[in-house]
Design an enzyme around this catalytic site. Sequence first.
Site, PDB file in Angstrom:
ATOM      1  N   HIS A   1      -3.145   4.025  -3.548  1.00 57.81           N
ATOM      2  CA  HIS A   1      -2.555   3.133  -2.553  1.00 57.81           C
ATOM      3  C   HIS A   1      -1.148   2.696  -2.948  1.00 57.81           C
ATOM      4  CE1 HIS A   1      -6.100   2.824  -0.003  1.00 57.81           C
ATOM      5  NE2 HIS A   1      -6.816   2.804  -1.101  1.00 57.81           N
TER       6      HIS A   1
ATOM      7  N   GLU B   1     -10.462   3.811  -4.399  1.00 54.92           N
ATOM      8  CA  GLU B   1     -10.164   5.077  -3.726  1.00 54.92           C
ATOM      9  C   GLU B   1      -9.193   5.973  -4.490  1.00 54.92           C
ATOM     10  OE1 GLU B   1      -9.092   3.591   0.195  1.00 54.92           O
ATOM     11  OE2 GLU B   1     -11.162   3.832   0.872  1.00 54.92           O
TER      12      GLU B   1
ATOM     13  N   ASP C   1       0.867  -1.168   0.000  1.00 55.90           N
ATOM     14  CA  ASP C   1       0.000   0.000   0.000  1.00 55.90           C
ATOM     15  C   ASP C   1       0.909   1.225   0.000  1.00 55.90           C
ATOM     16  OD1 ASP C   1      -2.271   1.889   0.819  1.00 55.90           O
ATOM     17  OD2 ASP C   1      -3.273  -0.062   0.948  1.00 55.90           O
TER      18      ASP C   1
END
Lengths: 586, 600
Positions: free
Chosen positions: B286, B350, B232
């Site tokens: 990420h 995201e 991440d």
Amino acid sequence: DDVGSDADAGSASRKWLCSRTDICTAEGEMVAGLQYAPEIFESQRDCRLSCGKYGAIWPMPTGKECTISHRRVRFDPWKVRFHVVAPGEAATQFLRETNRLFVSNLLKECIRNCTLETSKQILVRSTVANESLVLDWPTDESYALVVRTTETATFVDIQATTVYGARHAFETLSNLVTGSLSNGLLMVTTANITDRPAFSHRGVLLDTARNFVPLKFIRSTLDAMAASKLNVLHWHVVDTHSFPLEITRVPEMQRYGAYSSSQTYSRQDALNLVKYARLRGIRILIEIDGPSHAGNGWQWGPAAGLGNMSVCLNQSPWRRFCVQPPCGQLNPLNDHMYAVLKEIFEDVAEVGAPEETLHMGGDEVFLPCWNNTDEIRDGMRARGYDLSEQSFLRLWSQFHQRNLNAWDEINERMYPGIKEPKSVIIWSSHLTNPRYIETYLPKERFIIQTWVESQDALNRELLQRGYRLIVSTKNAWYLDHGFWGSTSYYNWRTVYSSGMPVGRSKDQVLGGEVCMWSEYVDQNSLESRIWPRAGAAAERMWSNPKSSALLAQRRFYRYRERLLARGIHADAVIPHWCVLHEGQCL
Amino acid sequence: HSSDDLVYGYECRSGYCQKVELSEENYVKAISLPVCRLFCGSSIGTLWPKPTGTVRLDTLMRQVDISFIDFNFNGIARQQKLWRAVEDRFMNMLEAQIPDRKVLARGGYRMSVNINTPDEPTPARLTLDTDESYTLDIDTDASGHVLANITASNFFGARHGLETLAQLIVYDDIRREVQVTANATINDAPVYKWRGLLLDTSRNYYSVKSIKRTLEGMALVKLNTFHWHITDSHSFPLEVKKRPELHKLGAYSQRQVYTRRDVAEVVEYGRVRGIRVMPEFDAPAHVGEGWQHKNMTACFNAQPWKSFCVEPPCGQLDPTVNEMYDVLEDIYGTMFDQFNPDIFHMGGDEVSTSCWNSSQPIQQWMKKQGWGLETADFMRLWGHFQTEALGRVDKVANGTHTPIILWTSGLTEEPFIDEYLNPERYIIQIWTTGVDPKVKKILERGYKIIVSNYDALYLDCGGAGWVTDGNNWCSPYIGWQKVYDNSLKSIAGDYEHHVLGAEGAIWSEQIDEHTLDNRFWPRASALAERLWSNPAEGWRQAESRLLLHRQRLVDNGLGAEAMQPQWCLQNEHECPIDACSRGSGRLGLIVLLLLTTLSA
């Protein structure tokens, strides 16, 4: 192989700096416009030792003096020399054991290799004025710690009134040390710290009755408490669910009450725990809960010709007889019950330290239980009582008074040297309602442990009436919350920010306890539920800080890492990236 | 001869195991709790997850000498090493429930375990086409020899059969014997093919040892997919041979890296337990640590982070840099080489368009394409990334067209989903709530889905906030009951046949290996039964069985969370869910009940 202990190992080529705003930053990640101290540190942990007024010390020292230098001395933990100056043999032995524990904790800070041929000499002198090993609320736990370094050696001077102050000083000294990325350990070259706790009762409640907790986990709880300068393990050892504690005078209690023959605490286990705790500056306060929360372990009465010592035992439907299954409430009209309870108290008095007292429980008495029991209703009528609430409260208070008398008699006989009768502790309950408490519970003899929410008026009311309190704020310090019903998890900042009430005199609020009730917890989640959050409470009770949790967070993350190094499975509170990049996750 | 240290045993009365005090009279017929639960009341005994086919369990138990258990594999010569590992694990499980080997009573019958599985020409590999069903028959011959026959079409079904057999072999602490059901027939098959757990090892690192514990727990409950969210923006703990700077710069420390050897160890450990280990490389968002000095990312560690991402540190790949795709290809190549995935997870959640919009070079690149700088244009940039990245996946996968999983995101909404994501290629992993209307729109388009609705399956929920005060974004804590009753059918409605299964997840912002076990277990067991058995009944009927199953997890080294006081395990059905002391308002309740009673 604890992965946490090598957090900085991969950054051996990087250097770290301390900003004017007390942030440790890796070289290459400095913030434009920020000023940094000229010293360069080899790792984040090295930087953290002295970046900020309190460096990595947890809990925060409370004295006027707290200076820590940015310079380091490199040493081998096996090259530390100790000198003890104490007035008696017992105090001397205690401090020698403290020295040994200190070295053991130093070794846990080693990263790769602690052997160091060119080690600096570290000379630690601890001086204690008082020979007593008594640990009680009046005990002086203060200390002064001075570290100074010359060309030839580093000298550590610890001054304390009691051995307990000295042990706390060693705990602080371990916070001035971290492992080097190359060889040996690093210690600050100079420090000057004076410190004393704000509250004399700084506790953790551990419930081992709902789910059994093996000794190893109780000991690790004590180790974590020692690392946090907490000084009371409140051992809620028995409840309606089980009675795992051996009572030599009444072996039936454990035999009938333990979950299994391997899930028990023998008398020797208890004695060993008390000794283990004391060396770590911790009292063990045993709670024998009653009249409620007493069931399994008490079943054998009828077969032994002693009648029903506990009533409503394991009754269904439980809602009619108690607030949580299984049900069980002692029978306050059964004299045999009092005789057995006195035998239990006698065993507890023998196991504990001479100055130690007893927690008598007393919470969540379910009056409908007694009122639904024929023999109790009949017995009350025979004594001329009606069946009003007032009569049941009177019966309840008589239970406590009879037990207090028994406790006094035991202590007079067993410890004649202790002149003052010991106050006992009970939970807040319906009986401690401000309208009734002065009628039933004299303030000179009963200390109240409150478990109301932070905004509740009870603490203030009881303090106004002169009662001494131990505070366990339910909506911040009940660490079992958040995993059942409509309760919420309390993060470490909530625990930290939960304030203590102020009494009319300084010693009226003895302190507090965080509580680990074990309905949903056993050895498998115990440590991660309690730690590191209990450490936040430790700083509240030791330092009673006016500053916010936000300002404490970097010290707190380092404190968690030390717990991990000591083998405590403390929960993570933040992604590791945020620990390594201070100030960037706000 | 009553044992001095035993006070209680159990008897089966009215379908419940009742705790009874041992005496001379009842000692002979009293039984231990695990034995009693095997046949008292429930027709499936203590089995977890509940079998979906026929279950016939005799009430007769037979003592087994565990020194004399032999395994026979019919025609499995090519996979001997694999089966040897399974056999070792089986024996370890039997030993795990015996408190002390020395106190074991002497005697007992021999037992033979016969595995009937066709020989497979290639190494056992779990795929979406694998038939995981099995049949287990236990018989006893005239001499008392116990014969267990497991029949399955492949390794995975057979190992599940062995798992069930292990649950029928219990320790009786009264007689100090290991006992097995003397006669049994079980036919069993999973309802859902994808039964997984996700672990995020980037926000906090987990040792290989702790990951293995999770895999062990999964095997105990027949979960079959370990979704490894390995990297991440916070850290890059994976060794990529061609790009060593990724882990050198990106790992929290060089001891906190999953080396090539570590990955191989985890993958094989999973395979022995019937588990695929699937890697996720989450991108284009990420991404951060490890990619320093490459000029291939945007917004890395940008502040204030709220403007550029959902959680610090920020970091997103820059889709306009062609060389970035070469690095991506090397990462994908490593993952395909080491994991040999039958399905690959490309993450994709995201993404912040304002992040890309804050980059001058990206803006210029877009203008050069003739695009504007509106949200829809950045969605095209995202689609461009996804198309290019998929091309690299196909390149390293040698054109096998491995199915791809993506998280629900802006890209999985219309019109972008239709433009960029081929439903024959992509599987969508749902993480929004079970009632999110977007789910229906995805299903209507023919996509297969994997369910991870956060309101039931994010097992990190309920903890502290960390960039906020109070509790985390998806609080409160999810009890096992909610996990158990999380119906995939009610989420998918008429499209239930498009649901491959589900995954529970631990996102590790405030969790690391010191808390891993008690956050997953036993709640993941509730998920396992939902996915294997899809029971029509709710959690209540499963509660006492789960209490005993939880003990089995603990015996096998999992630090599973306690569910209730131990008294409740020993006193069946006496502890309904709302019974807990020191709850809010309890004091008021006492007073209320008191007044009601006294005034009556």
